[in-house]
Design a protein around this motif. Structure first.
Motif, PDB file in Angstrom:
ATOM      1  N   VAL A  22       0.848  -1.208  -0.152  1.00 20.55           N
ATOM      2  CA  VAL A  22      -0.090   0.075  -0.161  1.00 20.55           C
ATOM      3  C   VAL A  22       1.009   1.242   0.070  1.00 20.55           C
ATOM      4  CG1 VAL A  22      -1.637   1.208   1.397  1.00 20.55           C
ATOM      5  CG2 VAL A  22      -1.838  -1.230   0.969  1.00 20.55           C
ATOM      6  N   LEU A  23       1.808   1.232   0.725  1.00 20.19           N
ATOM      7  CA  LEU A  23       2.700   2.319   0.876  1.00 20.19           C
ATOM      8  C   LEU A  23       3.740   2.637  -0.460  1.00 20.19           C
ATOM      9  CD1 LEU A  23       4.067   2.214   4.620  1.00 20.19           C
ATOM     10  CD2 LEU A  23       2.400   3.813   3.746  1.00 20.19           C
ATOM     11  N   LEU A  24       4.058   1.592  -0.995  1.00 19.27           N
ATOM     12  CA  LEU A  24       4.831   1.675  -2.459  1.00 19.27           C
ATOM     13  C   LEU A  24       3.814   2.223  -3.372  1.00 19.27           C
ATOM     14  CD1 LEU A  24       6.695  -1.628  -2.724  1.00 19.27           C
ATOM     15  CD2 LEU A  24       7.571   0.794  -2.747  1.00 19.27           C
ATOM     16  N   ILE A  25       2.547   1.826  -3.428  1.00 21.98           N
ATOM     17  CA  ILE A  25       1.337   2.268  -4.522  1.00 21.98           C
ATOM     18  C   ILE A  25       1.222   3.804  -4.068  1.00 21.98           C
ATOM     19  CG2 ILE A  25      -1.075   2.385  -5.143  1.00 21.98           C
ATOM     20  CD1 ILE A  25      -0.927  -0.749  -4.575  1.00 21.98           C
ATOM     21  N   LEU A  26       1.219   4.297  -2.691  1.00 26.75           N
ATOM     22  CA  LEU A  26       0.992   5.560  -2.555  1.00 26.75           C
ATOM     23  C   LEU A  26       2.043   6.508  -2.912  1.00 26.75           C
ATOM     24  CD1 LEU A  26      -0.933   5.589   0.891  1.00 26.75           C
ATOM     25  CD2 LEU A  26      -1.881   6.094  -1.130  1.00 26.75           C
ATOM     26  N   THR A  27       3.326   5.920  -2.771  1.00 24.18           N
ATOM     27  CA  THR A  27       4.562   6.509  -3.072  1.00 24.18           C
ATOM     28  C   THR A  27       4.584   6.602  -4.827  1.00 24.18           C
ATOM     29  OG1 THR A  27       5.674   5.628  -1.295  1.00 24.18           O
ATOM     30  CG2 THR A  27       7.049   6.425  -3.190  1.00 24.18           C
ATOM     31  N   ALA A  48       1.995   6.968  -6.632  1.00 23.19           N
ATOM     32  CA  ALA A  48       1.011   7.992  -7.052  1.00 23.19           C
ATOM     33  C   ALA A  48       1.514   9.270  -6.816  1.00 23.19           C
ATOM     34  CB  ALA A  48      -0.327   7.612  -6.309  1.00 23.19           C
ATOM     35  N   CYS A  49       2.289   9.649  -5.765  1.00 19.46           N
ATOM     36  CA  CYS A  49       2.660  10.891  -5.268  1.00 19.46           C
ATOM     37  C   CYS A  49       3.787  11.239  -6.202  1.00 19.46           C
ATOM     38  CB  CYS A  49       3.121  10.827  -4.072  1.00 19.46           C
ATOM     39  SG  CYS A  49       1.894  10.824  -2.558  1.00 19.46           S
ATOM     40  N   LEU A  50       4.777  10.163  -6.686  1.00 17.71           N
ATOM     41  CA  LEU A  50       5.931  10.887  -7.737  1.00 17.71           C
ATOM     42  C   LEU A  50       5.404  10.637  -8.976  1.00 17.71           C
ATOM     43  CD1 LEU A  50       8.512   8.015  -6.608  1.00 17.71           C
ATOM     44  CD2 LEU A  50       8.505  10.514  -6.375  1.00 17.71           C
ATOM     45  N   ALA A  51       4.241  10.045  -9.395  1.00 14.69           N
ATOM     46  CA  ALA A  51       3.923  10.161 -10.771  1.00 14.69           C
ATOM     47  C   ALA A  51       3.181  11.571 -10.944  1.00 14.69           C
ATOM     48  CB  ALA A  51       3.003   9.126 -11.054  1.00 14.69           C
ATOM     49  N   PHE A  52       2.332  11.905  -9.652  1.00 15.94           N
ATOM     50  CA  PHE A  52       1.406  13.157  -9.716  1.00 15.94           C
ATOM     51  C   PHE A  52       2.469  14.318  -9.659  1.00 15.94           C
ATOM     52  CE2 PHE A  52      -0.762  16.731  -7.453  1.00 15.94           C
ATOM     53  CZ  PHE A  52      -1.689  16.769  -8.687  1.00 15.94           C
ATOM     54  N   VAL A  69       2.376  18.555 -26.487  1.00 10.13           N
ATOM     55  CA  VAL A  69       3.071  18.060 -25.433  1.00 10.13           C
ATOM     56  C   VAL A  69       2.661  17.718 -24.138  1.00 10.13           C
ATOM     57  CG1 VAL A  69       5.301  19.006 -24.064  1.00 10.13           C
ATOM     58  CG2 VAL A  69       5.203  19.501 -26.341  1.00 10.13           C
ATOM     59  N   LEU A  70       1.519  18.302 -23.717  1.00 14.39           N
ATOM     60  CA  LEU A  70       0.866  18.252 -22.495  1.00 14.39           C
ATOM     61  C   LEU A  70      -0.076  17.008 -22.495  1.00 14.39           C
ATOM     62  CD1 LEU A  70      -0.369  21.856 -21.381  1.00 14.39           C
ATOM     63  CD2 LEU A  70       1.581  20.461 -20.176  1.00 14.39           C
ATOM     64  N   THR A  71      -0.500  16.712 -23.820  1.00 14.50           N
ATOM     65  CA  THR A  71      -1.509  15.442 -23.828  1.00 14.50           C
ATOM     66  C   THR A  71      -0.450  14.088 -23.857  1.00 14.50           C
ATOM     67  OG1 THR A  71      -2.941  16.960 -25.139  1.00 14.50           O
ATOM     68  CG2 THR A  71      -2.879  14.384 -25.338  1.00 14.50           C
ATOM     69  N   LEU A  72       0.641  14.183 -24.584  1.00 14.00           N
ATOM     70  CA  LEU A  72       1.512  13.256 -24.552  1.00 14.00           C
ATOM     71  C   LEU A  72       2.163  12.939 -23.126  1.00 14.00           C
ATOM     72  CD1 LEU A  72       3.400  13.656 -27.988  1.00 14.00           C
ATOM     73  CD2 LEU A  72       1.524  11.961 -27.303  1.00 14.00           C
ATOM     74  N   SER A  73       2.317  14.088 -22.512  1.00 16.05           N
ATOM     75  CA  SER A  73       3.036  13.905 -21.029  1.00 16.05           C
ATOM     76  C   SER A  73       1.973  13.134 -20.330  1.00 16.05           C
ATOM     77  CB  SER A  73       3.262  15.229 -20.573  1.00 16.05           C
ATOM     78  OG  SER A  73       3.605  15.052 -19.258  1.00 16.05           O
ATOM     79  N   SER A  74       0.680  13.714 -20.251  1.00 18.86           N
ATOM     80  CA  SER A  74      -0.328  13.102 -19.434  1.00 18.86           C
ATOM     81  C   SER A  74      -0.535  11.511 -19.677  1.00 18.86           C
ATOM     82  CB  SER A  74      -1.757  13.759 -19.859  1.00 18.86           C
ATOM     83  OG  SER A  74      -1.503  15.056 -19.300  1.00 18.86           O
ATOM     84  N   PHE A  75      -0.553  11.174 -20.983  1.00 21.60           N
ATOM     85  CA  PHE A  75      -0.949   9.545 -21.153  1.00 21.60           C
ATOM     86  C   PHE A  75       0.610   9.177 -20.846  1.00 21.60           C
ATOM     87  CE2 PHE A  75      -3.779  10.893 -24.619  1.00 21.60           C
ATOM     88  CZ  PHE A  75      -4.962  10.266 -24.219  1.00 21.60           C
ATOM     89  N   ALA A  76       1.785   9.618 -20.933  1.00 24.14           N
ATOM     90  CA  ALA A  76       2.975   8.685 -20.598  1.00 24.14           C
ATOM     91  C   ALA A  76       2.924   8.725 -19.122  1.00 24.14           C
ATOM     92  CB  ALA A  76       4.164   9.592 -21.017  1.00 24.14           C
ATOM     93  N   HIS A  77       2.554   9.612 -18.351  1.00 24.88           N
ATOM     94  CA  HIS A  77       2.666   9.456 -16.979  1.00 24.88           C
ATOM     95  C   HIS A  77       1.447   8.286 -16.489  1.00 24.88           C
ATOM     96  CE1 HIS A  77       5.025  13.082 -16.842  1.00 24.88           C
ATOM     97  NE2 HIS A  77       5.371  12.905 -15.750  1.00 24.88           N
ATOM     98  N   VAL A  78       0.350   8.621 -17.075  1.00 22.68           N
ATOM     99  CA  VAL A  78      -0.715   7.322 -16.692  1.00 22.68           C
ATOM    100  C   VAL A  78      -0.459   6.191 -17.063  1.00 22.68           C
ATOM    101  CG1 VAL A  78      -3.209   6.872 -17.215  1.00 22.68           C
ATOM    102  CG2 VAL A  78      -2.705   9.245 -16.807  1.00 22.68           C
ATOM    103  N   PHE A  79       0.569   5.995 -18.184  1.00 20.81           N
ATOM    104  CA  PHE A  79       0.771   4.601 -18.605  1.00 20.81           C
ATOM    105  C   PHE A  79       1.912   4.149 -17.538  1.00 20.81           C
ATOM    106  CE2 PHE A  79       3.982   2.055 -21.005  1.00 20.81           C
ATOM    107  CZ  PHE A  79       3.085   0.818 -21.230  1.00 20.81           C
ATOM    108  N   VAL A  80       2.991   4.887 -17.328  1.00 21.61           N
ATOM    109  CA  VAL A  80       4.048   4.624 -16.387  1.00 21.61           C
ATOM    110  C   VAL A  80       3.469   4.336 -14.906  1.00 21.61           C
ATOM    111  CG1 VAL A  80       6.087   5.395 -15.006  1.00 21.61           C
ATOM    112  CG2 VAL A  80       6.033   5.693 -17.518  1.00 21.61           C
ATOM    113  N   PHE A  81       2.509   4.916 -14.429  1.00 21.12           N
ATOM    114  CA  PHE A  81       1.775   4.554 -13.304  1.00 21.12           C
ATOM    115  C   PHE A  81       0.992   3.365 -13.226  1.00 21.12           C
ATOM    116  CE2 PHE A  81      -2.253   5.339 -10.668  1.00 21.12           C
ATOM    117  CZ  PHE A  81      -1.761   5.333  -9.360  1.00 21.12           C
TER     118      PHE A  81
END
Length: 75
Positions: free
Chosen positions: A14-19, A21-25, A48-60
């Motif tokens: 749980v703590l890894l998931i929260l970490t 999430a915080c790092l991705a945000f 750029v903002l759209t691609l960044s959002s998709f990339a961050h969601v994917f990595v998360f």
């Protein structure tokens, strides 16, 4: 492995998931500020903002999937 056993503990998972999430945000906000400040045209900024959002969601999602896969017993 000791690391796998450690990740399999419920509190640790749980703590890894929260970490993650915080790092991705935090990363997403940082990239957003840089793009808004330094990208010139509005259309390029939108791309750029759209691609960044998709990339961050994917990595998360990949990180969460990996943590849950280890936590629920697959190695």
């Amino acid at each position: 492995d000791a690391t796998i056993a450690w990740i399999r503990q419920p509190l640790t998972a749980v703590l890894l998931i929260l970490t993650v999430a915080c790092l991705a945000f935090h990363s997403w906000l940082g990239v957003q500020v840089v793009a808004e400040d330094y990208v010139g045209s509005k259309s390029t900024k939108l791309v750029v903002l759209t691609l960044s959002s998709f990339a961050h969601v994917f990595v998360f999602a990949v990180c969460i999937f990996s943590i849950l896969k280890i936590a629920f017993g697959a190695s």
